[in-house]
Scaffold this active site. Structure first.
Site, PDB file in Angstrom:
ATOM      1  N   CYS A 207      -8.843 -10.161 -39.237  1.00 34.41           N
ATOM      2  CA  CYS A 207      -8.662 -11.601 -39.131  1.00 34.41           C
ATOM      3  C   CYS A 207      -7.840 -11.981 -37.896  1.00 34.41           C
ATOM      4  CB  CYS A 207      -8.033 -12.220 -40.373  1.00 34.41           C
ATOM      5  SG  CYS A 207      -8.252 -14.010 -40.351  1.00 34.41           S
ATOM      6  N   CYS A 386     -13.723 -17.604 -40.167  1.00 38.89           N
ATOM      7  CA  CYS A 386     -12.475 -17.849 -40.889  1.00 38.89           C
ATOM      8  C   CYS A 386     -12.003 -19.272 -40.679  1.00 38.89           C
ATOM      9  CB  CYS A 386     -11.444 -16.784 -40.564  1.00 38.89           C
ATOM     10  SG  CYS A 386     -10.258 -17.149 -39.346  1.00 38.89           S
TER      11      CYS A 386
HETATM   12  P1  FAD Z   1      -9.380  -3.968 -47.604  1.00 40.05           P
HETATM   13  O1  FAD Z   1      -9.670  -5.157 -48.440  1.00 40.05           O
HETATM   14  O2  FAD Z   1      -8.127  -3.976 -46.798  1.00 40.05           O
HETATM   15  O3  FAD Z   1      -9.417  -2.704 -48.574  1.00 40.05           O
HETATM   16  C1  FAD Z   1      -9.207  -1.390 -48.167  1.00 40.05           C
HETATM   17  C2  FAD Z   1      -8.899  -0.557 -49.417  1.00 40.05           C
HETATM   18  O4  FAD Z   1      -8.974   0.826 -49.084  1.00 40.05           O
HETATM   19  C3  FAD Z   1      -7.505  -0.809 -49.968  1.00 40.05           C
HETATM   20  O5  FAD Z   1      -7.566  -1.121 -51.338  1.00 40.05           O
HETATM   21  C4  FAD Z   1      -6.768   0.500 -49.707  1.00 40.05           C
HETATM   22  O6  FAD Z   1      -5.796   0.800 -50.697  1.00 40.05           O
HETATM   23  C5  FAD Z   1      -7.928   1.494 -49.738  1.00 40.05           C
HETATM   24  N1  FAD Z   1      -7.655   2.744 -49.019  1.00 40.05           N
HETATM   25  C6  FAD Z   1      -7.033   2.919 -47.827  1.00 40.05           C
HETATM   26  N2  FAD Z   1      -6.940   4.221 -47.536  1.00 40.05           N
HETATM   27  C7  FAD Z   1      -7.529   4.887 -48.554  1.00 40.05           C
HETATM   28  C8  FAD Z   1      -7.744   6.276 -48.838  1.00 40.05           C
HETATM   29  N3  FAD Z   1      -7.316   7.248 -48.002  1.00 40.05           N
HETATM   30  N4  FAD Z   1      -8.396   6.595 -49.978  1.00 40.05           N
HETATM   31  C9  FAD Z   1      -8.844   5.628 -50.825  1.00 40.05           C
HETATM   32  N5  FAD Z   1      -8.648   4.317 -50.618  1.00 40.05           N
HETATM   33  C10 FAD Z   1      -8.000   3.954 -49.494  1.00 40.05           C
HETATM   34  N6  FAD Z   1     -10.704 -12.780 -43.785  1.00 40.05           N
HETATM   35  C11 FAD Z   1     -11.452 -13.917 -43.852  1.00 40.05           C
HETATM   36  O7  FAD Z   1     -12.682 -13.834 -43.923  1.00 40.05           O
HETATM   37  N7  FAD Z   1     -10.900 -15.159 -43.849  1.00 40.05           N
HETATM   38  C12 FAD Z   1      -9.561 -15.326 -43.762  1.00 40.05           C
HETATM   39  O8  FAD Z   1      -9.090 -16.456 -43.761  1.00 40.05           O
HETATM   40  C13 FAD Z   1      -8.731 -14.165 -43.674  1.00 40.05           C
HETATM   41  N8  FAD Z   1      -7.394 -14.274 -43.559  1.00 40.05           N
HETATM   42  C14 FAD Z   1      -6.615 -13.157 -43.515  1.00 40.05           C
HETATM   43  C15 FAD Z   1      -5.236 -13.309 -43.408  1.00 40.05           C
HETATM   44  C16 FAD Z   1      -4.411 -12.197 -43.387  1.00 40.05           C
HETATM   45  C17 FAD Z   1      -2.933 -12.375 -43.252  1.00 40.05           C
HETATM   46  C18 FAD Z   1      -4.974 -10.893 -43.521  1.00 40.05           C
HETATM   47  C19 FAD Z   1      -4.073  -9.679 -43.553  1.00 40.05           C
HETATM   48  C20 FAD Z   1      -6.338 -10.732 -43.617  1.00 40.05           C
HETATM   49  C21 FAD Z   1      -7.171 -11.859 -43.608  1.00 40.05           C
HETATM   50  N9  FAD Z   1      -8.569 -11.748 -43.672  1.00 40.05           N
HETATM   51  C22 FAD Z   1      -9.360 -12.883 -43.706  1.00 40.05           C
HETATM   52  C23 FAD Z   1      -9.203 -10.407 -43.536  1.00 40.05           C
HETATM   53  C24 FAD Z   1      -9.674  -9.801 -44.846  1.00 40.05           C
HETATM   54  O9  FAD Z   1      -8.647  -9.779 -45.791  1.00 40.05           O
HETATM   55  C25 FAD Z   1     -10.177  -8.384 -44.571  1.00 40.05           C
HETATM   56  O10 FAD Z   1     -11.088  -8.416 -43.494  1.00 40.05           O
HETATM   57  C26 FAD Z   1     -10.872  -7.792 -45.794  1.00 40.05           C
HETATM   58  O11 FAD Z   1      -9.973  -7.693 -46.864  1.00 40.05           O
HETATM   59  C27 FAD Z   1     -11.459  -6.431 -45.452  1.00 40.05           C
HETATM   60  O12 FAD Z   1     -11.960  -5.788 -46.586  1.00 40.05           O
HETATM   61  P2  FAD Z   1     -12.067  -4.194 -46.619  1.00 40.05           P
HETATM   62  O13 FAD Z   1     -12.680  -3.838 -47.916  1.00 40.05           O
HETATM   63  O14 FAD Z   1     -12.689  -3.703 -45.373  1.00 40.05           O
HETATM   64  O15 FAD Z   1     -10.551  -3.686 -46.567  1.00 40.05           O
HETATM   65  C1  UQ1 Z   2     -16.223 -16.349 -46.717  1.00 44.13           C
HETATM   66  O1  UQ1 Z   2     -17.323 -16.036 -47.213  1.00 44.13           O
HETATM   67  C2  UQ1 Z   2     -15.046 -15.660 -47.080  1.00 44.13           C
HETATM   68  O2  UQ1 Z   2     -15.099 -14.660 -48.000  1.00 44.13           O
HETATM   69  C3  UQ1 Z   2     -15.386 -15.028 -49.286  1.00 44.13           C
HETATM   70  C4  UQ1 Z   2     -13.842 -15.973 -46.495  1.00 44.13           C
HETATM   71  O3  UQ1 Z   2     -12.740 -15.264 -46.832  1.00 44.13           O
HETATM   72  C5  UQ1 Z   2     -11.780 -15.885 -47.552  1.00 44.13           C
HETATM   73  C6  UQ1 Z   2     -13.747 -17.022 -45.534  1.00 44.13           C
HETATM   74  O4  UQ1 Z   2     -12.648 -17.282 -45.023  1.00 44.13           O
HETATM   75  C7  UQ1 Z   2     -14.932 -17.747 -45.194  1.00 44.13           C
HETATM   76  C8  UQ1 Z   2     -14.811 -18.857 -44.206  1.00 44.13           C
HETATM   77  C9  UQ1 Z   2     -16.151 -17.411 -45.764  1.00 44.13           C
HETATM   78  C10 UQ1 Z   2     -17.427 -18.144 -45.409  1.00 44.13           C
HETATM   79  C11 UQ1 Z   2     -17.851 -19.010 -46.547  1.00 44.13           C
HETATM   80  C12 UQ1 Z   2     -18.293 -20.267 -46.439  1.00 44.13           C
HETATM   81  C13 UQ1 Z   2     -18.653 -21.018 -47.679  1.00 44.13           C
HETATM   82  C14 UQ1 Z   2     -18.423 -20.980 -45.156  1.00 44.13           C
END
Ligand code: FAD
Ligand code: UQ1
Length: 458
Positions: A207, A386
């Site tokens: 993000c 986002c």
């Molecule tokens: P994660 O959800 O981070 O999950 C990774 C998992 O893998 C964790 O549970 C961890 O424990 C596990 N793991 C790690 N290492 C190991 C291992 N060795 N063995 C087994 N498990 C392991 N996205 C948006 O779309 N909109 C937003 O507004 C937005 N705002 C954000 C604001 C902040 C402050 C942050 C930090 C993130 C934001 N994001 C946003 C980004 C979003 O949260 C991530 O892109 C998303 O959670 C990614 O999902 P993921 O499954 O790839 O990783």
């Molecule tokens: C989205 O799908 C998503 O994950 C559920 C987010 O993370 C919180 C987002 O921030 C955004 C913008 C989307 C896109 C979804 C819509 C309805 C525009």
């Protein structure tokens, strides 16, 4: 015999065997996953699964939900060490005092799909040649198909002074972890006067909008609490522009100008000195890099980030250490029974949850194709998005694709700060997450986009 073949066979032989079994001998499909073992009277092995998902975060649980719904109980294992699951996008609002951090957390046991086996350990080694993953508890978990969803790793210790500053200086804060996010709101409340400094790491980042949202929310908070004229707000980035998509770059440059937020491009934070309350920046457009030391009253620092160590050290890693995937299907570039989703992959787009949701459909289709001996044809277009929160009541919803072209859902002007987009961020998206994304039921807004644009030329 079948079991031995599964254990000892090469990757290709193993896959062929799975396909033959699944297409022609349905009841034996589970021979590698316990069912045949029990019919033969031996103990079902808990360490052999049709699908193994590494990581129980957003992408991991979305995939595990869909796969277990389709394939049934006992076919999917999730390797995940954490007791808790986090909705990280809420942390932006927590940092501004607009949500409680507890609202972002649920016990992992409550969100883990019931039909999955939860292996509550860390994955410590990938062995894709033998279709297995080793865990911190010494288990060797075998799979027909692997889904890697480990997220991106936060490397606080890669920035000199950051761990100490977060530990000891109440005015140094970070929205990127559950443990540090509440420091941000306290720092805003305790801010008296001086420099409020916001930075962006010189690494890949999840993000990429989140560091900037923290700037706008601080500006808004200071204005509402009559201390904006005592604050000099600066936003420092190692990048050449404030946003990678030209249309949105213009929007945010304008907002910063109007709100007297100074943007310092091509500056990388290299050290924090909490004793003297100073931040040291390298000027990236000078050779050798000139160093600038700036005093801070408050400092918000997203940490350096990178691929998980065990992924980087594995044969699954691409050149930058992230999981090497086909950018349209999420299939691994070398191992056809390995797939990846989310922040741990090298999909060449911004790492967001919105991207994760949009990836699930194509990846599920690609897995299904491979299961049926077909070539995956699904096409992830790089959609990422986002809501850029610009105050406690407005946001600009940025949405774009691999070509850095806007791919907008709503038929109104998304370049304008909108109250509706703040409402969506704060109220609708959390519910969509817990009830839709995590259950594998929401695959991104592309259908909504088509509906919204019916009758519009956009
Ligand atoms: P994660 O959800 O981070 O999950 C990774 C998992 O893998 C964790 O549970 C961890 O424990 C596990 N793991 C790690 N290492 C190991 C291992 N060795 N063995 C087994 N498990 C392991 N996205 C948006 O779309 N909109 C937003 O507004 C937005 N705002 C954000 C604001 C902040 C402050 C942050 C930090 C993130 C934001 N994001 C946003 C980004 C979003 O949260 C991530 O892109 C998303 O959670 C990614 O999902 P993921 O499954 O790839 O990783
Ligand atoms: C989205 O799908 C998503 O994950 C559920 C987010 O993370 C919180 C987002 O921030 C955004 C913008 C989307 C896109 C979804 C819509 C309805 C525009």
């Amino acid at each position: 015999m079948t079991l031995n073949l599964c254990r000892a066979g090469s990757r290709v032989a193993h896959l062929k065997l799975s396909w033959i079994l699944s297409r022609h001998m349905a009841p034996l499909t589970s021979s590698c996953h316990g069912r045949l073992a029990s019919t033969e009277g031996s103990t079902p092995s808990p360490s052999m699964y049709k699908f193994v998902v590494v990581g129980g975060g957003s992408g991991g649980l979305a995939m595990a939900s869909s796969l277990s719904r389709k394939h049934g109980k006992g076919q999917v294992a999730v390797i995940e060490p954490s007791e808790d699951h986090f909705y990280q996008p809420l942390w932006t609002l927590v940092g501004a005092g607009l949500k409680q951090k507890e609202q972002s957390r649920r016990p992992m046991k409550d969100v883990m799909p019931k039909a999955c086996d939860w292996i509550k350990e860390k994955a410590v080694e990938f062995d894709p040649e033998h279709n297995s993953v080793k865990t911190s508890g010494g288990k060797v978990v075998q799979y027909d198909y692997l889904v890697v969803a480990m997220g991106i790793q936060l490397n606080f210790d890669q920035l000199k002074g950051l761990p100490e500053a977060l530990e000891n200086d109440p005015m140094v804060c970070c929205n990127y972890s559950y443990n540090t996010v509440d420091k941000t709101y306290k720092a805003l409340q305790n801010f008296k006067s001086g420099n409020a400094i916001f930075t962006f790491p010189n690494t890949p980042v999840k993000c990429a909008g989140a560091p900037q949202k923290a700037v706008y929310l601080a500006d808004d908070y200071f204005r509402q609490h009559n201390k904006r004229d005592r604050a000099t707000i600066t936003y420092w980035l190692p990048l050449p522009s404030i946003f990678s998509v030209a249309q949105y770059e213009a929007v945010f440059t304008d907002i910063c100008k109007k709100r007297d937020i100074q943007v310092n491009l091509l500056h990388n934070l290299v050290e924090i000195k909490p004793e003297s309350k100073e931040a040291v920046f390298a000027k990236l457009d000078t050779e050798p890099n000139e160093m600038i030391t700036v005093p801070y009253e408050m400092l918000h620092v997203p940490p350096p980030m990178g691929p998980p160590d065990i992924l980087k050290a594995s044969p699954l890693a691409g050149p930058a250490g992230f999981l090497s995937v086909n950018k349209e299907t999420g299939q691994h570039t070398k191992y056809p029974n390995v797939f990846g989703i989310g922040d741990c992959t090298d999909f060449p787009t911004a790492k967001t949850l919105a991207g994760v949701a949009q990836q699930t459909g194509p990846i599920l289709q690609a897995i299904s194709a491979v299961e049926n001996g077909l070539t995956p044809v699904a096409k992830y277009d790089g959609y990422t998005s986002c809501p850029m929160v610009t105050s406690d009541r407005t946001a600009v919803l940025v949405e774009f694709d691999y070509n850095l072209e806007p791919l907008e859902t709503f038929p109104f002007d998304q370049c304008k700060e909108q109250r509706s987009m703040y409402f969506m961020k704060a109220q609708l998206l959390p519910a969509l997450y817990w009830h839709g994304v995590l259950k594998g039921l929401f695959h991104g807004p592309s259908t909504l986009r088509k509906l919204m644009h019916l009758g519009f030329s956009k």
